[in-house]
Write a protein that holds these residues in place. Sequence first.
Motif, PDB file in Angstrom:
ATOM      1  N   PHE A 102       0.855  -1.198   0.000  1.00  0.00           N
ATOM      2  CA  PHE A 102       0.000   0.000   0.000  1.00  0.00           C
ATOM      3  C   PHE A 102       0.887   1.242   0.000  1.00  0.00           C
ATOM      4  N   ASP A 103       0.598   2.182  -0.922  1.00  0.00           N
ATOM      5  CA  ASP A 103       1.346   3.451  -0.939  1.00  0.00           C
ATOM      6  C   ASP A 103       0.634   4.477  -0.075  1.00  0.00           C
ATOM      7  N   SER A 104       1.416   5.185   0.712  1.00  0.00           N
ATOM      8  CA  SER A 104       0.811   6.163   1.615  1.00  0.00           C
ATOM      9  C   SER A 104       1.622   7.459   1.609  1.00  0.00           C
ATOM     10  N   THR A 105       1.093   8.457   2.265  1.00  0.00           N
ATOM     11  CA  THR A 105       1.879   9.671   2.534  1.00  0.00           C
ATOM     12  C   THR A 105       1.669  10.036   3.995  1.00  0.00           C
ATOM     13  N   GLN A 106       2.581  10.830   4.500  1.00  0.00           N
ATOM     14  CA  GLN A 106       2.434  11.394   5.844  1.00  0.00           C
ATOM     15  C   GLN A 106       1.939  12.819   5.669  1.00  0.00           C
ATOM     16  N   VAL A 107       0.774  13.116   6.259  1.00  0.00           N
ATOM     17  CA  VAL A 107       0.192  14.446   6.082  1.00  0.00           C
ATOM     18  C   VAL A 107       0.270  15.258   7.377  1.00  0.00           C
ATOM     19  N   ILE A 108       0.051  16.544   7.191  1.00  0.00           N
ATOM     20  CA  ILE A 108       0.057  17.455   8.342  1.00  0.00           C
ATOM     21  C   ILE A 108      -1.380  17.865   8.642  1.00  0.00           C
ATOM     22  N   ILE A 109      -1.763  17.763   9.894  1.00  0.00           N
ATOM     23  CA  ILE A 109      -3.090  18.215  10.329  1.00  0.00           C
ATOM     24  C   ILE A 109      -2.895  19.431  11.234  1.00  0.00           C
ATOM     25  N   SER A 128      -1.017  30.070  10.190  1.00  0.00           N
ATOM     26  CA  SER A 128       0.444  30.188  10.190  1.00  0.00           C
ATOM     27  C   SER A 128       1.133  28.949   9.617  1.00  0.00           C
ATOM     28  N   ILE A 129       0.427  27.822   9.569  1.00  0.00           N
ATOM     29  CA  ILE A 129       1.054  26.600   9.033  1.00  0.00           C
ATOM     30  C   ILE A 129       0.330  26.199   7.752  1.00  0.00           C
ATOM     31  N   ASN A 130       1.017  26.381   6.633  1.00  0.00           N
ATOM     32  CA  ASN A 130       0.391  26.060   5.344  1.00  0.00           C
ATOM     33  C   ASN A 130       1.115  24.954   4.594  1.00  0.00           C
ATOM     34  N   PRO A 186       4.819  21.975   4.920  1.00  0.00           N
ATOM     35  CA  PRO A 186       5.882  21.396   5.748  1.00  0.00           C
ATOM     36  C   PRO A 186       6.904  22.419   6.256  1.00  0.00           C
ATOM     37  N   MET A 187       7.239  23.398   5.402  1.00  0.00           N
ATOM     38  CA  MET A 187       8.292  24.322   5.808  1.00  0.00           C
ATOM     39  C   MET A 187       7.870  25.227   6.965  1.00  0.00           C
ATOM     40  N   ASP A 188       6.558  25.334   7.194  1.00  0.00           N
ATOM     41  CA  ASP A 188       6.079  26.193   8.283  1.00  0.00           C
ATOM     42  C   ASP A 188       6.125  25.512   9.642  1.00  0.00           C
ATOM     43  N   LEU A 189       6.568  24.265   9.665  1.00  0.00           N
ATOM     44  CA  LEU A 189       6.564  23.549  10.945  1.00  0.00           C
ATOM     45  C   LEU A 189       7.748  23.911  11.827  1.00  0.00           C
ATOM     46  N   ALA A 190       8.719  24.596  11.267  1.00  0.00           N
ATOM     47  CA  ALA A 190       9.901  24.964  12.053  1.00  0.00           C
ATOM     48  C   ALA A 190       9.473  25.689  13.325  1.00  0.00           C
ATOM     49  N   GLY A 191      10.020  25.229  14.431  1.00  0.00           N
ATOM     50  CA  GLY A 191       9.756  25.897  15.704  1.00  0.00           C
ATOM     51  C   GLY A 191       8.393  25.578  16.314  1.00  0.00           C
ATOM     52  N   LYS A 192       7.603  24.727  15.673  1.00  0.00           N
ATOM     53  CA  LYS A 192       6.282  24.391  16.208  1.00  0.00           C
ATOM     54  C   LYS A 192       6.351  23.116  17.044  1.00  0.00           C
ATOM     55  N   THR A 193       5.262  22.856  17.768  1.00  0.00           N
ATOM     56  CA  THR A 193       5.177  21.617  18.539  1.00  0.00           C
ATOM     57  C   THR A 193       4.345  20.611  17.752  1.00  0.00           C
ATOM     58  N   ILE A 194       4.940  19.447  17.520  1.00  0.00           N
ATOM     59  CA  ILE A 194       4.304  18.451  16.651  1.00  0.00           C
ATOM     60  C   ILE A 194       3.879  17.228  17.465  1.00  0.00           C
ATOM     61  N   GLY A 228     -14.934  20.166  10.925  1.00  0.00           N
ATOM     62  CA  GLY A 228     -14.534  21.549  10.677  1.00  0.00           C
ATOM     63  C   GLY A 228     -13.569  22.158  11.690  1.00  0.00           C
ATOM     64  N   GLN A 229     -13.155  21.400  12.718  1.00  0.00           N
ATOM     65  CA  GLN A 229     -12.223  21.987  13.696  1.00  0.00           C
ATOM     66  C   GLN A 229     -10.763  21.865  13.258  1.00  0.00           C
ATOM     67  N   VAL A 230     -10.500  20.879  12.407  1.00  0.00           N
ATOM     68  CA  VAL A 230      -9.123  20.664  11.950  1.00  0.00           C
ATOM     69  C   VAL A 230      -9.112  20.450  10.437  1.00  0.00           C
ATOM     70  N   LYS A 231      -7.938  20.662   9.836  1.00  0.00           N
ATOM     71  CA  LYS A 231      -7.835  20.436   8.388  1.00  0.00           C
ATOM     72  C   LYS A 231      -6.524  19.716   8.062  1.00  0.00           C
ATOM     73  N   ILE A 232      -6.558  19.004   6.946  1.00  0.00           N
ATOM     74  CA  ILE A 232      -5.360  18.307   6.467  1.00  0.00           C
ATOM     75  C   ILE A 232      -4.732  19.178   5.379  1.00  0.00           C
ATOM     76  N   LEU A 233      -3.454  19.497   5.514  1.00  0.00           N
ATOM     77  CA  LEU A 233      -2.802  20.332   4.495  1.00  0.00           C
ATOM     78  C   LEU A 233      -2.573  19.526   3.221  1.00  0.00           C
ATOM     79  N   GLU A 234      -2.591  20.262   2.123  1.00  0.00           N
ATOM     80  CA  GLU A 234      -2.501  19.604   0.825  1.00  0.00           C
ATOM     81  C   GLU A 234      -1.148  18.926   0.589  1.00  0.00           C
ATOM     82  N   THR A 235      -0.065  19.629   0.960  1.00  0.00           N
ATOM     83  CA  THR A 235       1.269  19.066   0.690  1.00  0.00           C
ATOM     84  C   THR A 235       1.678  18.104   1.794  1.00  0.00           C
TER      85      THR A 235
END
Length: 281
Positions: free
Chosen positions: A122-129, A136-138, A140-148, A226-233
């Motif tokens: 199965f092919d998958s990707t790791q996404v950002i929620i 402020s987070i649109n 992967p590059m915006d994750l710098a300095g954030k808490t994950i 509607g409280q959270v979203k999955i980023l496209e990239t």
Amino acid sequence: MKKKLLIIIAVAMIITCTVVAFAACGGNASIEAIQEKGVLNIATSANFPPFENTDESGAIIGWDIDIAHKLAEYMGVKLNILNMDFDSVLAAVSSGRADIGMAGISNNASRDEVVDFSDNVFDSTQVIIVRNSDTSINGPMDLAGKTIGSQRGTVGQLLAQMSEDWAYDFLENGDPDLNSPILGEPKNEIGYDTGALAVQALVDGKVDAVILDRFPAEAITANYDGQVKILETPVFEDAYAFAVAEGNTGLAEWINEAIAKMKEDGFWDSNMEKWFGSAEV
Ligand code: ARG
């Protein structure tokens, strides 16, 4: 002199027997050994819909689980599902507690040193929620300095931790279009028992973003209206495979043949349709 030799032979025999016994009950059960036992033990972590989850009655269900039932059917044995935290699955396989790990396990070189893998299934990707209100987070590059937040022991956590085996390996060999790893920059990370708990922590404001596999991310965020979203990239591309004990090539090959058979007899596509609504995703 003779006595000494006898002692040496006796000690050698004890060592050999111990080694043989370990090999037999370590993680190397052959297909014949499993058939003799009459039961196929699989290790999973049922918090990862639609691959593995529990239904209202507590039964473990999912895409991996239906394949596991089919494998047991082909072997002519009963299926026994061992449900555990994800970070215990590979150890259960390498110790022989489980014959096969079936848990949406991403295949990579560092894990391949601990277990052996079937062909990728199965092919998958790791996404950002992120929170819906977060502008402020649109990507992967915006994750710098954030808490994950992530599920403990998963690729999501290994990326957040900038693991050499995952994040750096990807920086060197991954798809440059994903320009992902985030990474490189200092960040905090928190591991949770499940992806769902990581998403809850996001909603509660305890983390700024969650890294999770695409389909579980879609299933889990559907509960948050509607409280959270999955980023496209996505952050990362990976592929799942089934895990067997290191060196158990006989079983890995048997699984590959079983997968080919499932593809031929139509089971593979119908299982895809059952859990993903389509044979191709
Ligand atoms: N694919 C990710 C990994 O291998 C996450 C797997 C989590 N699986 C689960 N059943 N909870 O690290």
